[in-house]
Motif scaffolding. Structure first.
Motif, PDB file in Angstrom:
ATOM      1  N   TRP A  45       0.832  -1.203   0.000  1.00 37.23           N
ATOM      2  CA  TRP A  45       0.000   0.000   0.000  1.00 37.23           C
ATOM      3  C   TRP A  45       0.867   1.253   0.000  1.00 37.23           C
ATOM      4  O   TRP A  45       0.649   2.175  -0.786  1.00 37.23           O
ATOM      5  CB  TRP A  45      -0.932  -0.014   1.216  1.00 37.23           C
ATOM      6  N   THR A  49       1.131   4.102  -2.914  1.00 39.97           N
ATOM      7  CA  THR A  49       0.856   5.528  -2.695  1.00 39.97           C
ATOM      8  C   THR A  49       2.010   6.402  -3.177  1.00 39.97           C
ATOM      9  O   THR A  49       1.820   7.584  -3.420  1.00 39.97           O
ATOM     10  CB  THR A  49       0.566   5.860  -1.212  1.00 39.97           C
ATOM     11  N   ARG A  98      -0.813  -4.471  -6.993  1.00 38.65           N
ATOM     12  CA  ARG A  98      -1.641  -3.286  -6.844  1.00 38.65           C
ATOM     13  C   ARG A  98      -2.633  -3.553  -5.726  1.00 38.65           C
ATOM     14  O   ARG A  98      -3.334  -4.562  -5.729  1.00 38.65           O
ATOM     15  CB  ARG A  98      -2.396  -2.968  -8.137  1.00 38.65           C
ATOM     16  N   THR A 100      -6.004  -3.116  -3.898  1.00 40.81           N
ATOM     17  CA  THR A 100      -7.364  -2.794  -4.321  1.00 40.81           C
ATOM     18  C   THR A 100      -7.933  -1.674  -3.456  1.00 40.81           C
ATOM     19  O   THR A 100      -7.326  -1.280  -2.446  1.00 40.81           O
ATOM     20  CB  THR A 100      -8.275  -4.025  -4.195  1.00 40.81           C
ATOM     21  N   ASP A 101      -9.112  -1.190  -3.801  1.00 33.37           N
ATOM     22  CA  ASP A 101      -9.772  -0.176  -2.985  1.00 33.37           C
ATOM     23  C   ASP A 101     -10.015  -0.702  -1.572  1.00 33.37           C
ATOM     24  O   ASP A 101      -9.828   0.021  -0.590  1.00 33.37           O
ATOM     25  CB  ASP A 101     -11.096   0.253  -3.623  1.00 33.37           C
ATOM     26  N   ALA A 102     -10.423  -1.987  -1.473  1.00 35.00           N
ATOM     27  CA  ALA A 102     -10.650  -2.584  -0.145  1.00 35.00           C
ATOM     28  C   ALA A 102      -9.343  -2.641   0.640  1.00 35.00           C
ATOM     29  O   ALA A 102      -9.311  -2.365   1.844  1.00 35.00           O
ATOM     30  CB  ALA A 102     -11.252  -3.977  -0.280  1.00 35.00           C
ATOM     31  N   ALA A 104      -6.756  -0.650   0.178  1.00 38.86           N
ATOM     32  CA  ALA A 104      -6.358   0.725   0.475  1.00 38.86           C
ATOM     33  C   ALA A 104      -7.175   1.289   1.644  1.00 38.86           C
ATOM     34  O   ALA A 104      -6.697   2.169   2.363  1.00 38.86           O
ATOM     35  CB  ALA A 104      -6.521   1.601  -0.763  1.00 38.86           C
ATOM     36  N   ASP A 105      -8.375   0.773   1.844  1.00 45.12           N
ATOM     37  CA  ASP A 105      -9.183   1.175   3.001  1.00 45.12           C
ATOM     38  C   ASP A 105      -8.666   0.502   4.275  1.00 45.12           C
ATOM     39  O   ASP A 105      -8.604   1.116   5.340  1.00 45.12           O
ATOM     40  CB  ASP A 105     -10.648   0.809   2.761  1.00 45.12           C
TER      41      ASP A 105
END
Length: 142
Positions: A45, A49, A98, A100-102, A104-105
């Motif tokens: 992550w 970023t 990469r 994922t959005d999950a 990254a949350d």
């Protein structure tokens, strides 16, 4: 005559490490992450970023983990929907990572949980002294 366990730095370090690992595992359990899963997710992550998409080998080297074990853990994180492994167009044998959005949350929440556990664990020792000592132990050549 050997040192008693209470006078043995290695024995004390072992016990401190076991206690710290238990604390970290307890902090991560509500997030359904093991410690190794956390380390790999958090590192991937952070790199993402920064605009980087490391391959599995690069992530293993940065995390200090075994390459084969890293691959297995990344497969688990992929099944959980937290990372995606994509074939690297420059090297079809390599997989770029990469989050994922999950993922990254979850990553910042997991980092915060681990930082709280670390703060409690290291509270009896001034932080600068703990970092200096652990840095010397982790990297004696520095």
């Amino acid at each position: 005559m050997p040192l008693s366990p209470s006078d043995s730095p290695g024995f004390l370090l072992w016990h401190a490490t076991l206690r710290w690992q238990r604390d970290i595992s307890t902090a991560l359990a509500p997030l359904d992450l093991t410690h190794v899963q956390f380390v790999l997710l958090a590192r991937a992550w952070w790199l993402n970023t920064q605009g980087e998409h490391p391959n599995q080998l690069a992530l293993a080297r940065q995390a200090g983990t075994d390459v084969k074990m890293t691959s297995r853990v990344l497969r688990t994180l992929e099944h959980k929907g937290l990372i995606e492994r994509e074939v690297d167009p420059a090297d079809t044998r390599a997989k770029r990572l990469r989050v994922t959005d999950a993922g990254a949350d979850l990553a910042p929440r997991a980092i915060a949980a681990v930082e709280r556990a670390d703060a409690r664990f290291f509270q009896p020792v001034p932080l600068d002294k703990a970092i200096t000592l652990l840095g010397r132990l982790a990297h004696p050549e520095s």
